[in-house]
Design a protein around this motif. Structure first.
Motif, PDB file in Angstrom:
ATOM      1  N   ASN A 188      -2.769   6.344 -10.538  1.00 18.52           N
ATOM      2  CA  ASN A 188      -2.247   5.178  -9.827  1.00 18.52           C
ATOM      3  C   ASN A 188      -3.415   4.310  -9.359  1.00 18.52           C
ATOM      4  O   ASN A 188      -3.949   4.483  -8.269  1.00 18.52           O
ATOM      5  N   LYS A 208      -3.457   1.362  -8.415  1.00 21.98           N
ATOM      6  CA  LYS A 208      -3.126   0.530  -7.266  1.00 21.98           C
ATOM      7  C   LYS A 208      -3.652   1.177  -5.983  1.00 21.98           C
ATOM      8  O   LYS A 208      -4.156   0.494  -5.090  1.00 21.98           O
ATOM      9  N   LYS A 209      -3.529   2.504  -5.903  1.00 23.89           N
ATOM     10  CA  LYS A 209      -4.037   3.232  -4.730  1.00 23.89           C
ATOM     11  C   LYS A 209      -5.549   3.092  -4.615  1.00 23.89           C
ATOM     12  O   LYS A 209      -6.089   2.929  -3.524  1.00 23.89           O
ATOM     13  N   ASN A 221      -7.347   0.608  -5.817  1.00 18.13           N
ATOM     14  CA  ASN A 221      -7.637  -0.783  -5.448  1.00 18.13           C
ATOM     15  C   ASN A 221      -7.426  -1.033  -3.953  1.00 18.13           C
ATOM     16  O   ASN A 221      -8.207  -1.747  -3.316  1.00 18.13           O
ATOM     17  N   GLU A 222      -6.370  -0.451  -3.402  1.00 15.82           N
ATOM     18  CA  GLU A 222      -6.106  -0.590  -1.965  1.00 15.82           C
ATOM     19  C   GLU A 222      -7.205   0.075  -1.148  1.00 15.82           C
ATOM     20  O   GLU A 222      -7.634  -0.452  -0.116  1.00 15.82           O
TER      21      GLU A 222
END
Length: 365
Positions: A23, A25-26, A28-29
């Motif tokens: 993931n 996205k995790k 990137n966050e």
């Protein structure tokens, strides 16, 4: 912990998580506040100021239904750090090399080679020998927190113990079973033909079980029974033993001695570790009948060792290759991913390679 460093934390993040977490996205966050997070993780590990682990709980369906409990990047870094720089350095010395699960340079391939070595040694002295196969009932869900914590308390510093204790006890929160029950109910509605299998998914009892999905818990699960392994090898003199998590293979020339050994082992499992045998899968067979271990069927016929893939393993390979072939031909995955999945099967199964090659030739084209 006095030896905590920012560089070690960054090494965990860059080498063990960034490349492996699917993931993105995790990731990137996390990158947005990376410096703040890394500093906070440093303080947590240095001073032990950590109180709560929050799990993302979900179901996987293949090859069978299982509950997986994952954590965010922040908690994952802490867990990987504790495993790599605390548990492994301080507890590995207690593990016998016959304990082959999860550790580097051991694992499935090593375990299979060890089994083959022990078969050959037994064959030299006995035309027929016997195999005690032990399987433990719902092992991960049954590990006793109090017993496990008593085993590690004197081996870790106060801060190290506090952080590991929080991880062990993290299955006691009520939201975990509530979430599992909701997942089970929703899945039964969607897939009623597998309702019995779904209903049998276990819940966590108070002070019982480790969350499936954390690297620390994989290590603690192989550590938990190290004294029993030593007892089997040194007290019972059963040196031809291999332990893979909750699956044991023990070889000996005397069937009656194995029966007696099983009674002693079961007594210790029940009374010391609060565990139970899976009686359906625990059995004694002859070398001629053979036994199943680590996806292979082993047996000795006319003094020849025969090692073949299990039928359900072959079916699983066929199914996954057909799926990879479909995904590639319909542009859902790249050629690199496609090639990697096929190549993985070619290299993973050391024995019965011809059969694997034939399956690949049949389903990949």
């Amino acid at each position: 912990m006095n030896d905590v460093t920012i560089s070690k934390i960054l090494s965990i993040y860059n080498e063990e998580l960034v490349k492996k977490v699917r993931n993105k996205k995790k990731i990137n966050e996390f990158e947005k506040y990376k410096i703040t997070y890394i500093r906070s993780i440093y303080d947590t590990l240095k001073f032990g100021n950590f109180n709560y682990i929050k799990y993302n709980i979900f179901l996987i369906k293949e090859p069978k239904y299982r509950i997986i409990m994952s954590v965010g990047i922040y908690d994952k870094i802490i867990n990987h750090y504790l495993t790599k720089y605390v548990l492994e350095p301080k507890l590995t010395k207690y593990l016998d090399n016959r304990n082959v699960a999860t550790r580097k340079k051991f694992g499935t391939s090593y375990g299979i080679d060890l089994i083959k070595k022990y078969i050959e040694e037994e064959k030299q002295n006995n035309k027929i020998f016997y195999i005690l196969k032990i399987d433990l009932r719902k092992y991960f869900y049954s590990i006793d927190h109090i017993v496990l914590k008593s085993m590690i308390k004197d081996k870790l510093s106060d801060i190290e113990y506090h952080l590991i204790e929080l991880t062990i006890d993290s299955t006691n929160y009520s939201y975990i079973n509530n979430t599992i029950n909701k997942l089970k109910d929703n899945e039964i509605k969607r897939n009623s033909n597998r309702s019995r299998e779904i209903e049998e998914l276990p819940l966590y009892n108070k002070d019982k079980g480790l969350a499936i999905g954390l690297v620390s818990n994989q290590f603690l699960a192989i550590f938990y029974l190290y004294k029993l392994h030593n007892y089997i090898i040194h007290k019972l003199k059963l040196k031809h033993s291999v332990f893979y998590m909750d699956d044991y293979i023990i070889m000996h020339k005397d069937k009656e001695y194995l029966k007696s050994a099983l009674k002693r082992i079961e007594y210790i499992l029940n009374n010391v570790y609060k565990l139970e045998l899976n009686t359906k899968k625990t059995m004694i067979t002859s070398s001629k009948e053979g036994f199943v271990f680590l996806q292979y069927k082993f047996k000795v016929i006319n003094n020849k060792t025969i090692i073949k893939l299990r039928r359900d393993t072959i079916n699983k390979i066929r199914k996954n290759l057909k799926k990879s072939n479909y995904l590639y031909k319909n542009n859902y995955i790249s050629f690199k991913s496609y090639f990697s999945s096929v190549n993985n099967y070619q290299n993973t199964f050391k024995y019965d390679k011809i059969k694997v090659s034939r399956i690949i030739d049949k389903y990949i084209g």
